[in-house]
Design an enzyme around this catalytic site. Sequence first.
Site, PDB file in Angstrom:
ATOM      1  N   ASP A 284      25.504  16.572 -42.564  1.00 21.88           N
ATOM      2  CA  ASP A 284      24.751  17.808 -42.805  1.00 21.88           C
ATOM      3  C   ASP A 284      25.619  18.909 -43.411  1.00 21.88           C
ATOM      4  O   ASP A 284      25.094  19.964 -43.752  1.00 21.88           O
ATOM      5  CB  ASP A 284      24.115  18.322 -41.508  1.00 21.88           C
ATOM      6  CG  ASP A 284      23.001  17.408 -41.040  1.00 21.88           C
ATOM      7  OD1 ASP A 284      22.536  17.576 -39.897  1.00 21.88           O
ATOM      8  OD2 ASP A 284      22.618  16.505 -41.798  1.00 21.88           O
TER       9      ASP A 284
ATOM     10  N   ARG B 294       9.610  15.014 -39.987  1.00 19.62           N
ATOM     11  CA  ARG B 294       9.887  13.669 -39.470  1.00 19.62           C
ATOM     12  C   ARG B 294      10.311  13.686 -38.004  1.00 19.62           C
ATOM     13  O   ARG B 294      10.108  12.751 -37.268  1.00 19.62           O
ATOM     14  CB  ARG B 294      11.009  13.009 -40.253  1.00 19.62           C
ATOM     15  CG  ARG B 294      10.863  12.908 -41.709  1.00 19.62           C
ATOM     16  CD  ARG B 294      12.004  12.131 -42.258  1.00 19.62           C
ATOM     17  NE  ARG B 294      12.031  10.799 -41.685  1.00 19.62           N
ATOM     18  CZ  ARG B 294      12.785  10.441 -40.639  1.00 19.62           C
ATOM     19  NH1 ARG B 294      13.527  11.346 -40.032  1.00 19.62           N
ATOM     20  NH2 ARG B 294      12.758   9.223 -40.172  1.00 19.62           N
TER      21      ARG B 294
ATOM     22  N   ILE C  24      26.154   8.111 -44.664  1.00 19.38           N
ATOM     23  CA  ILE C  24      25.035   8.074 -43.719  1.00 19.38           C
ATOM     24  C   ILE C  24      23.699   7.859 -44.429  1.00 19.38           C
ATOM     25  O   ILE C  24      22.905   6.986 -44.030  1.00 19.38           O
ATOM     26  CB  ILE C  24      24.973   9.374 -42.878  1.00 19.38           C
ATOM     27  CG1 ILE C  24      26.289   9.621 -42.148  1.00 19.38           C
ATOM     28  CG2 ILE C  24      23.788   9.330 -41.905  1.00 19.38           C
ATOM     29  CD1 ILE C  24      26.606   8.668 -41.020  1.00 19.38           C
TER      30      ILE C  24
ATOM     31  N   LYS D 253      18.620  24.138 -34.516  1.00 23.53           N
ATOM     32  CA  LYS D 253      17.341  23.471 -34.813  1.00 23.53           C
ATOM     33  C   LYS D 253      17.355  22.039 -34.254  1.00 23.53           C
ATOM     34  O   LYS D 253      16.411  21.611 -33.601  1.00 23.53           O
ATOM     35  CB  LYS D 253      17.143  23.408 -36.316  1.00 23.53           C
ATOM     36  CG  LYS D 253      16.126  22.396 -36.804  1.00 23.53           C
ATOM     37  CD  LYS D 253      15.945  22.392 -38.298  1.00 23.53           C
ATOM     38  CE  LYS D 253      16.884  21.507 -39.045  1.00 23.53           C
ATOM     39  NZ  LYS D 253      16.507  20.078 -39.130  1.00 23.53           N
ATOM     40  N   ASN D 254      18.457  21.322 -34.478  1.00 24.35           N
ATOM     41  CA  ASN D 254      18.503  19.895 -34.126  1.00 24.35           C
ATOM     42  C   ASN D 254      18.751  19.637 -32.647  1.00 24.35           C
ATOM     43  O   ASN D 254      18.809  18.492 -32.217  1.00 24.35           O
ATOM     44  CB  ASN D 254      19.544  19.170 -34.990  1.00 24.35           C
ATOM     45  CG  ASN D 254      19.075  19.086 -36.432  1.00 24.35           C
ATOM     46  OD1 ASN D 254      17.927  19.422 -36.739  1.00 24.35           O
ATOM     47  ND2 ASN D 254      19.952  18.689 -37.329  1.00 24.35           N
TER      48      ASN D 254
ATOM     49  N   CYS E 259      12.273  10.538 -46.921  1.00 25.77           N
ATOM     50  CA  CYS E 259      12.332  11.891 -47.486  1.00 25.77           C
ATOM     51  C   CYS E 259      13.321  11.840 -48.646  1.00 25.77           C
ATOM     52  O   CYS E 259      13.823  10.770 -49.003  1.00 25.77           O
ATOM     53  CB  CYS E 259      12.757  12.900 -46.418  1.00 25.77           C
ATOM     54  SG  CYS E 259      14.464  12.680 -45.919  1.00 25.77           S
TER      55      CYS E 259
ATOM     56  N   ARG F 177      13.179  25.763 -43.360  1.00 23.86           N
ATOM     57  CA  ARG F 177      13.063  24.809 -42.254  1.00 23.86           C
ATOM     58  C   ARG F 177      14.309  24.863 -41.370  1.00 23.86           C
ATOM     59  O   ARG F 177      14.262  24.489 -40.215  1.00 23.86           O
ATOM     60  CB  ARG F 177      12.922  23.379 -42.788  1.00 23.86           C
ATOM     61  CG  ARG F 177      11.708  23.169 -43.642  1.00 23.86           C
ATOM     62  CD  ARG F 177      11.546  21.729 -44.007  1.00 23.86           C
ATOM     63  NE  ARG F 177      11.708  20.880 -42.818  1.00 23.86           N
ATOM     64  CZ  ARG F 177      11.739  19.550 -42.884  1.00 23.86           C
ATOM     65  NH1 ARG F 177      11.647  18.958 -44.051  1.00 23.86           N
ATOM     66  NH2 ARG F 177      11.871  18.831 -41.806  1.00 23.86           N
TER      67      ARG F 177
ATOM     68  N   ARG G 198      14.991   6.624 -44.116  1.00 22.99           N
ATOM     69  CA  ARG G 198      14.853   7.143 -42.744  1.00 22.99           C
ATOM     70  C   ARG G 198      14.050   6.213 -41.816  1.00 22.99           C
ATOM     71  O   ARG G 198      13.038   6.586 -41.253  1.00 22.99           O
ATOM     72  CB  ARG G 198      14.243   8.538 -42.735  1.00 22.99           C
ATOM     73  CG  ARG G 198      14.804   9.522 -43.718  1.00 22.99           C
ATOM     74  CD  ARG G 198      16.234   9.934 -43.446  1.00 22.99           C
ATOM     75  NE  ARG G 198      16.434  10.686 -42.236  1.00 22.99           N
ATOM     76  CZ  ARG G 198      16.281  12.005 -42.128  1.00 22.99           C
ATOM     77  NH1 ARG G 198      15.891  12.691 -43.162  1.00 22.99           N
ATOM     78  NH2 ARG G 198      16.498  12.618 -40.995  1.00 22.99           N
TER      79      ARG G 198
HETATM   80  C1  EPZ Z   1      19.343  13.603 -37.363  1.00 23.50           C
HETATM   81  O1  EPZ Z   1      18.426  12.881 -38.150  1.00 23.50           O
HETATM   82  C2  EPZ Z   1      19.306  15.040 -37.870  1.00 23.50           C
HETATM   83  N1  EPZ Z   1      17.960  15.580 -37.702  1.00 23.50           N
HETATM   84  C3  EPZ Z   1      19.694  15.068 -39.350  1.00 23.50           C
HETATM   85  O2  EPZ Z   1      19.725  16.425 -39.765  1.00 23.50           O
HETATM   86  C4  EPZ Z   1      21.104  14.481 -39.502  1.00 23.50           C
HETATM   87  O3  EPZ Z   1      21.446  14.447 -40.867  1.00 23.50           O
HETATM   88  C5  EPZ Z   1      21.131  13.061 -38.910  1.00 23.50           C
HETATM   89  O4  EPZ Z   1      20.682  13.085 -37.536  1.00 23.50           O
HETATM   90  C6  EPZ Z   1      22.526  12.453 -38.949  1.00 23.50           C
HETATM   91  O5  EPZ Z   1      23.411  13.255 -38.236  1.00 23.50           O
HETATM   92  C7  EPZ Z   1      17.576  16.029 -36.469  1.00 23.50           C
HETATM   93  O6  EPZ Z   1      18.339  15.972 -35.517  1.00 23.50           O
HETATM   94  C8  EPZ Z   1      16.195  16.587 -36.359  1.00 23.50           C
HETATM   95  P1  EPZ Z   1      19.846   9.188 -37.725  1.00 23.50           P
HETATM   96  P2  EPZ Z   1      18.009  11.362 -37.713  1.00 23.50           P
HETATM   97  O7  EPZ Z   1      18.778   8.436 -37.024  1.00 23.50           O
HETATM   98  O8  EPZ Z   1      18.022  11.253 -36.254  1.00 23.50           O
HETATM   99  C9  EPZ Z   1      19.751   4.958 -39.844  1.00 23.50           C
HETATM  100  C10 EPZ Z   1      19.234  18.253 -41.135  1.00 23.50           C
HETATM  101  O9  EPZ Z   1      19.624  18.484 -42.283  1.00 23.50           O
HETATM  102  N2  EPZ Z   1      18.683   4.582 -38.892  1.00 23.50           N
HETATM  103  O10 EPZ Z   1      21.092   9.566 -36.984  1.00 23.50           O
HETATM  104  O11 EPZ Z   1      16.776  11.012 -38.458  1.00 23.50           O
HETATM  105  C11 EPZ Z   1      19.300   5.984 -40.870  1.00 23.50           C
HETATM  106  O12 EPZ Z   1      18.693   5.363 -41.984  1.00 23.50           O
HETATM  107  C12 EPZ Z   1      18.785  16.855 -40.767  1.00 23.50           C
HETATM  108  O13 EPZ Z   1      19.204  19.081 -40.197  1.00 23.50           O
HETATM  109  C13 EPZ Z   1      18.206   3.278 -38.878  1.00 23.50           C
HETATM  110  O14 EPZ Z   1      18.643   2.441 -39.672  1.00 23.50           O
HETATM  111  O15 EPZ Z   1      19.230  10.531 -38.328  1.00 23.50           O
HETATM  112  C14 EPZ Z   1      20.595   6.656 -41.259  1.00 23.50           C
HETATM  113  O16 EPZ Z   1      21.236   5.872 -42.265  1.00 23.50           O
HETATM  114  C15 EPZ Z   1      18.741  15.933 -41.979  1.00 23.50           C
HETATM  115  N3  EPZ Z   1      17.233   2.927 -37.992  1.00 23.50           N
HETATM  116  C16 EPZ Z   1      21.448   6.583 -40.000  1.00 23.50           C
HETATM  117  O17 EPZ Z   1      20.794   5.641 -39.132  1.00 23.50           O
HETATM  118  C17 EPZ Z   1      16.715   3.820 -37.096  1.00 23.50           C
HETATM  119  O18 EPZ Z   1      15.830   3.437 -36.291  1.00 23.50           O
HETATM  120  C18 EPZ Z   1      21.544   7.902 -39.253  1.00 23.50           C
HETATM  121  O19 EPZ Z   1      20.228   8.409 -39.063  1.00 23.50           O
HETATM  122  C19 EPZ Z   1      17.202   5.146 -37.116  1.00 23.50           C
HETATM  123  C20 EPZ Z   1      18.193   5.502 -38.016  1.00 23.50           C
END
Ligand code: EPZ
Length: 420
Positions: free
Chosen positions: A307, A93, A329, A22-23, A117, A399, A122
């Site tokens: 995850d 998202r 995270i 999915k990701n 969420c 999902r 996020r």
């Molecule tokens: C991706 O989400 C995945 N989703 C998530 O999987 C996964 O948990 C996550 O990466 C971490 O590996 C998809 O790929 C669709 P991040 P993403 O930006 O990209 C902070 C699932 O269960 N951050 O890597 O949204 C954020 O708050 C889902 O399949 C900022 O501060 O995650 C977090 O603490 C859930 N500013 C950390 O980075 C930003 O602009 C990691 O988030 C962006 C992120």
Amino acid sequence: MDKLIIKGGNRLDGEIRISGAKNSGLPVLAATLLAEGPMHICNLPHLNDITTMLALLRCMGVGVTIDERMCVEVDPGSINDFTAPYELVKTMRASILVLGPMLARFGTANVSFPGGCAIGSRPVDIHLRGLEAMGATIEVDEGYIRARSSGRLKGAHIFMDTVTVGGTENLLMAAVLADGKTVLENAAREPEVVDLANCLVAMGADIDGIGSDSLTIRGRERLQGCTYSVMPDRIETGTYLTAAAAVGGRVKLKDTREGLLEAVLLKLDEAGASLSMGDNWIELDMKGNRPRAVNLKTAPYPAFPTDMQAQFTAMNAVAEGTGTVIETIFENRLIQIHELNRMGASIALEGNTAIVTGVERLKGAPVMATDLRASASLVIAGLMAEGETVVDRIYHIDRGYECIEEKLQLLGADIRRVPD
Ligand code: EPZ
């Protein structure tokens, strides 16, 4: 809303196929906006998030046709609306991933601001600051991100403060059409980011450092369409391995590979699992033994993935000994422990750390899912528990897990879906 009814106690034993990731499918579908011609994306899972992304592309006027093997042809040539509307973004998202490619290719993008969420706030500040560094003007107005670029985006040297998967993906997709060189420092190294980069290279992009935390992109004037098959889902793989470990069973997973989830396999080995693997399969056998408790701390790839945290918390709930689980995270991703405790688990929460003291058996109970991976942990708990567990709000599960009850039934689980 459908529910899952699980009668626990069956030992899982069998063989199933792992679906496409999915990701990886989500950013790859967003990347089709960059192509001059149609693209064919294969091995996409049948999941609500994927159909939401396809609906989003369609609502922008992009041509989307699906063949019988769920291979999707996407043709951005007919795009006529550069807006990702609130109605769709609020359900997923990851819609934010169309921002970078739409801006880079068409010079304009209006994307509803994705809210938080259940697992955390996020933010997308790193996405937006990176695009501004590439010359975009970004305004947030009435709940929408309105991004504009006069002419091509410009290459830039960008240092991301936090390792962000989505931020790396959005900026990578913006950079491949930018004028000049872009360097993305502190980039995410997740396999899904690598899969996206490989797809962009197949479209003609010039990217160095794929798989490292520093990506160098030399922008091109245009990219071509191509055919691309997304990688196997490493989180689905880890989820079924952990379910089998939790119930002392045996499972063989096809169309997946060990290199995608080595940190998870190491922890399963620590838990007492006997693992064997080939080019495109992984087998786990507990030989009827109870798992041993493991300690883990989530962190960006190649460390233990966030995850997979909820699934291991569930396994630890019935393991021998005490295991600590540290979530670094997301600020609210230990939420499932309250439902596990309602099933008789013994889990104490101290800040971002769960101390899990294994008990012999959990007791079935009605429980409620709050997010995708927490739902998976409740299903695993139901498989282990004595009696019946009813998991409510399973739209979260749909999902991210294709045909979860069919796959678990093939492994011998007593599980069925009932409409609410
Ligand atoms: C991706 O989400 C995945 N989703 C998530 O999987 C996964 O948990 C996550 O990466 C971490 O590996 C998809 O790929 C669709 P991040 P993403 O930006 O990209 C902070 C699932 O269960 N951050 O890597 O949204 C954020 O708050 C889902 O399949 C900022 O501060 O995650 C977090 O603490 C859930 N500013 C950390 O980075 C930003 O602009 C990691 O988030 C962006 C992120």
